[in-house]
Scaffold this motif. Sequence first.
Motif, PDB file in Angstrom:
ATOM      1  N   ASP A   1      12.730   0.071   2.659  1.00 44.48           N
ATOM      2  CA  ASP A   1      13.154  -0.134   1.276  1.00 44.48           C
ATOM      3  C   ASP A   1      12.309   0.703   0.318  1.00 44.48           C
ATOM      4  O   ASP A   1      12.819   1.331  -0.613  1.00 44.48           O
ATOM      5  N   VAL A   2      10.988   0.698   0.537  1.00 50.22           N
ATOM      6  CA  VAL A   2      10.077   1.446  -0.339  1.00 50.22           C
ATOM      7  C   VAL A   2      10.330   2.942  -0.228  1.00 50.22           C
ATOM      8  O   VAL A   2      10.382   3.658  -1.240  1.00 50.22           O
ATOM      9  N   LYS A   3      10.503   3.437   1.001  1.00 50.55           N
ATOM     10  CA  LYS A   3      10.736   4.870   1.189  1.00 50.55           C
ATOM     11  C   LYS A   3      12.059   5.310   0.569  1.00 50.55           C
ATOM     12  O   LYS A   3      12.165   6.398   0.001  1.00 50.55           O
ATOM     13  N   GLN A   4      13.081   4.444   0.675  1.00 51.49           N
ATOM     14  CA  GLN A   4      14.370   4.759   0.075  1.00 51.49           C
ATOM     15  C   GLN A   4      14.261   4.808  -1.447  1.00 51.49           C
ATOM     16  O   GLN A   4      14.822   5.695  -2.098  1.00 51.49           O
ATOM     17  N   ALA A   5      13.500   3.844  -2.011  1.00 51.68           N
ATOM     18  CA  ALA A   5      13.320   3.822  -3.461  1.00 51.68           C
ATOM     19  C   ALA A   5      12.556   5.051  -3.934  1.00 51.68           C
ATOM     20  O   ALA A   5      12.836   5.598  -5.007  1.00 51.68           O
ATOM     21  N   ALA A   6      11.590   5.503  -3.142  1.00 51.15           N
ATOM     22  CA  ALA A   6      10.844   6.710  -3.505  1.00 51.15           C
ATOM     23  C   ALA A   6      11.742   7.937  -3.452  1.00 51.15           C
ATOM     24  O   ALA A   6      11.623   8.850  -4.288  1.00 51.15           O
TER      25      ALA A   6
ATOM     26  N   ALA B   1       0.829  -1.206   0.000  1.00 48.98           N
ATOM     27  CA  ALA B   1       0.000   0.000   0.000  1.00 48.98           C
ATOM     28  C   ALA B   1       0.860   1.250   0.000  1.00 48.98           C
ATOM     29  O   ALA B   1       0.556   2.235  -0.688  1.00 48.98           O
ATOM     30  N   MET B   2       1.931   1.245   0.775  1.00 48.90           N
ATOM     31  CA  MET B   2       2.829   2.401   0.814  1.00 48.90           C
ATOM     32  C   MET B   2       3.506   2.605  -0.536  1.00 48.90           C
ATOM     33  O   MET B   2       3.670   3.745  -1.001  1.00 48.90           O
ATOM     34  N   ALA B   3       3.919   1.509  -1.190  1.00 51.56           N
ATOM     35  CA  ALA B   3       4.547   1.616  -2.504  1.00 51.56           C
ATOM     36  C   ALA B   3       3.592   2.242  -3.511  1.00 51.56           C
ATOM     37  O   ALA B   3       3.977   3.107  -4.309  1.00 51.56           O
ATOM     38  N   ARG B   4       2.340   1.818  -3.460  1.00 52.61           N
ATOM     39  CA  ARG B   4       1.345   2.390  -4.375  1.00 52.61           C
ATOM     40  C   ARG B   4       1.150   3.879  -4.092  1.00 52.61           C
ATOM     41  O   ARG B   4       1.042   4.698  -5.002  1.00 52.61           O
TER      42      ARG B   4
ATOM     43  N   SER C   1      14.725   5.151  -7.707  1.00 50.07           N
ATOM     44  CA  SER C   1      15.290   3.966  -8.351  1.00 50.07           C
ATOM     45  C   SER C   1      14.249   2.932  -8.749  1.00 50.07           C
ATOM     46  O   SER C   1      14.584   1.927  -9.364  1.00 50.07           O
ATOM     47  N   ALA C   2      12.977   3.150  -8.421  1.00 55.27           N
ATOM     48  CA  ALA C   2      11.962   2.138  -8.730  1.00 55.27           C
ATOM     49  C   ALA C   2      10.687   2.785  -9.234  1.00 55.27           C
ATOM     50  O   ALA C   2       9.595   2.478  -8.779  1.00 55.27           O
ATOM     51  N   ARG C   3      10.851   3.697 -10.182  1.00 52.98           N
ATOM     52  CA  ARG C   3       9.663   4.341 -10.742  1.00 52.98           C
ATOM     53  C   ARG C   3       8.880   3.353 -11.592  1.00 52.98           C
ATOM     54  O   ARG C   3       9.464   2.580 -12.352  1.00 52.98           O
TER      55      ARG C   3
END
Length: 445
Positions: free
Chosen positions: A178-183, A153-156, A187-189
Amino acid sequence: MSKKFLLPDLGEGLPDATIVEWYVKEGDTIRLDQNLVSMETAKAVVDVPSPVSGKVLKLAGAAGDVIVTGSMLAEFEVDASLPQRAEGQDTGHHHGPPPSPAAKSAATSPAEGRGEKPADAGTVVGAMQVGTAVHAEAAMAVGGAKAVPAVRAMARKLGVDIARVRASGPDGTVTMQDVKQAAADGSARPGAAPARAGAQAAAAPVATTAPASRSTLSQAGKPMRTQPPGAAATGQPEQLKGVRRNMARVMADAQAQVVPTTLVDDADLHAWLGRQDITARLVRAVVAACKAVPALNAWFDGANLTRTLHPHVDIGIAVDTDDGLFVPALRNADMLDANGVRGAIKRLRAQVEDRSIPPSELSGYTISLSNFGMFAGRYATPVVVPPCVAIIGAGKLSHDVVAVMGGIEVHRRMPISLTFDHRACTGGEAARFLAALLDDLAQPA
């Protein structure tokens, strides 16, 4: 044979839930107790299992849609050749760690007093835990990434393709960090392949050129106070979901029920020795005031005109998040020292941040505390949420000129606001409570 599955009550009478992610699509074959959809409620993100084995005929809504409890969530064509749940049988599905062998064997026996019917009536499926028995979500691999529903849910929400996130958790699990760092590092668009990222970045300025050319000055060279005639607002209505949706309901209900009255004063911290933990001192002061005036450490039932005075002090700590307001309970605050208070609050904040906090920890407090002054503001009229009868608000620290015997001094002071339900407390009780709180905060240590 087709079967409609109604959205079950996912915890303590919640009126609706928001779709986070479907694990199947129409036309897919799903097996009994396989995860069907991830739903976000006001208190948690949970996986809802399939009540049958068969073909998915219809799914009610897409990610982000709000589904009312008791309305259709999905429709299946039941496949008699695949395993099905017997009437009244517990599937053994749990949100959390795999059950023990003893629990698995117990799950195959008829559940006492359940009396489930073939047509689902919006009740919790299998052994999904609700209320005070919700457990931590188990990570599962979907779309090449292993993560719990709250992380998905956070990634979305952050616009991150979770399948591209570098996992640092055990067994390759993607964590909230991990998700917050990618945002943060981009690096994970989602969307285009990495090779085309540069082309998209180059094209972006062209798309934004027109809005940027719009002047904020009038022809006379003065700033315009309003938009030009005919200019249309660009904002779009946004459907409230999850925590923020529940917050809107709770606050409206509180405003309709409570008769609020607010007292304000300043706590003089001039006598404090050395550097002290402000939150721990606030908690200690609230506990001292509750012991001095128990009438504000209480619940009030407006329908039956009854009140319950509590011998213990459980403080609801207001926690601000992007999703909305959480109020986890600091249990047995009257039994904790400063280190215990800080450790407990740190744990509650971490659980709120990664959405792993059990629903049982978001209710049952006896009085509330909002330390809004850590951001800004001196005084406030915080909202009392029934059945509680009082909430304390702590404002921003300031250095004020104070008149003392023989002259003036500059003291550090903390603005304090106390809102109470005048149906349950007298003005005198509230004033004595506030005085006891201020006296404790004025102590050197």
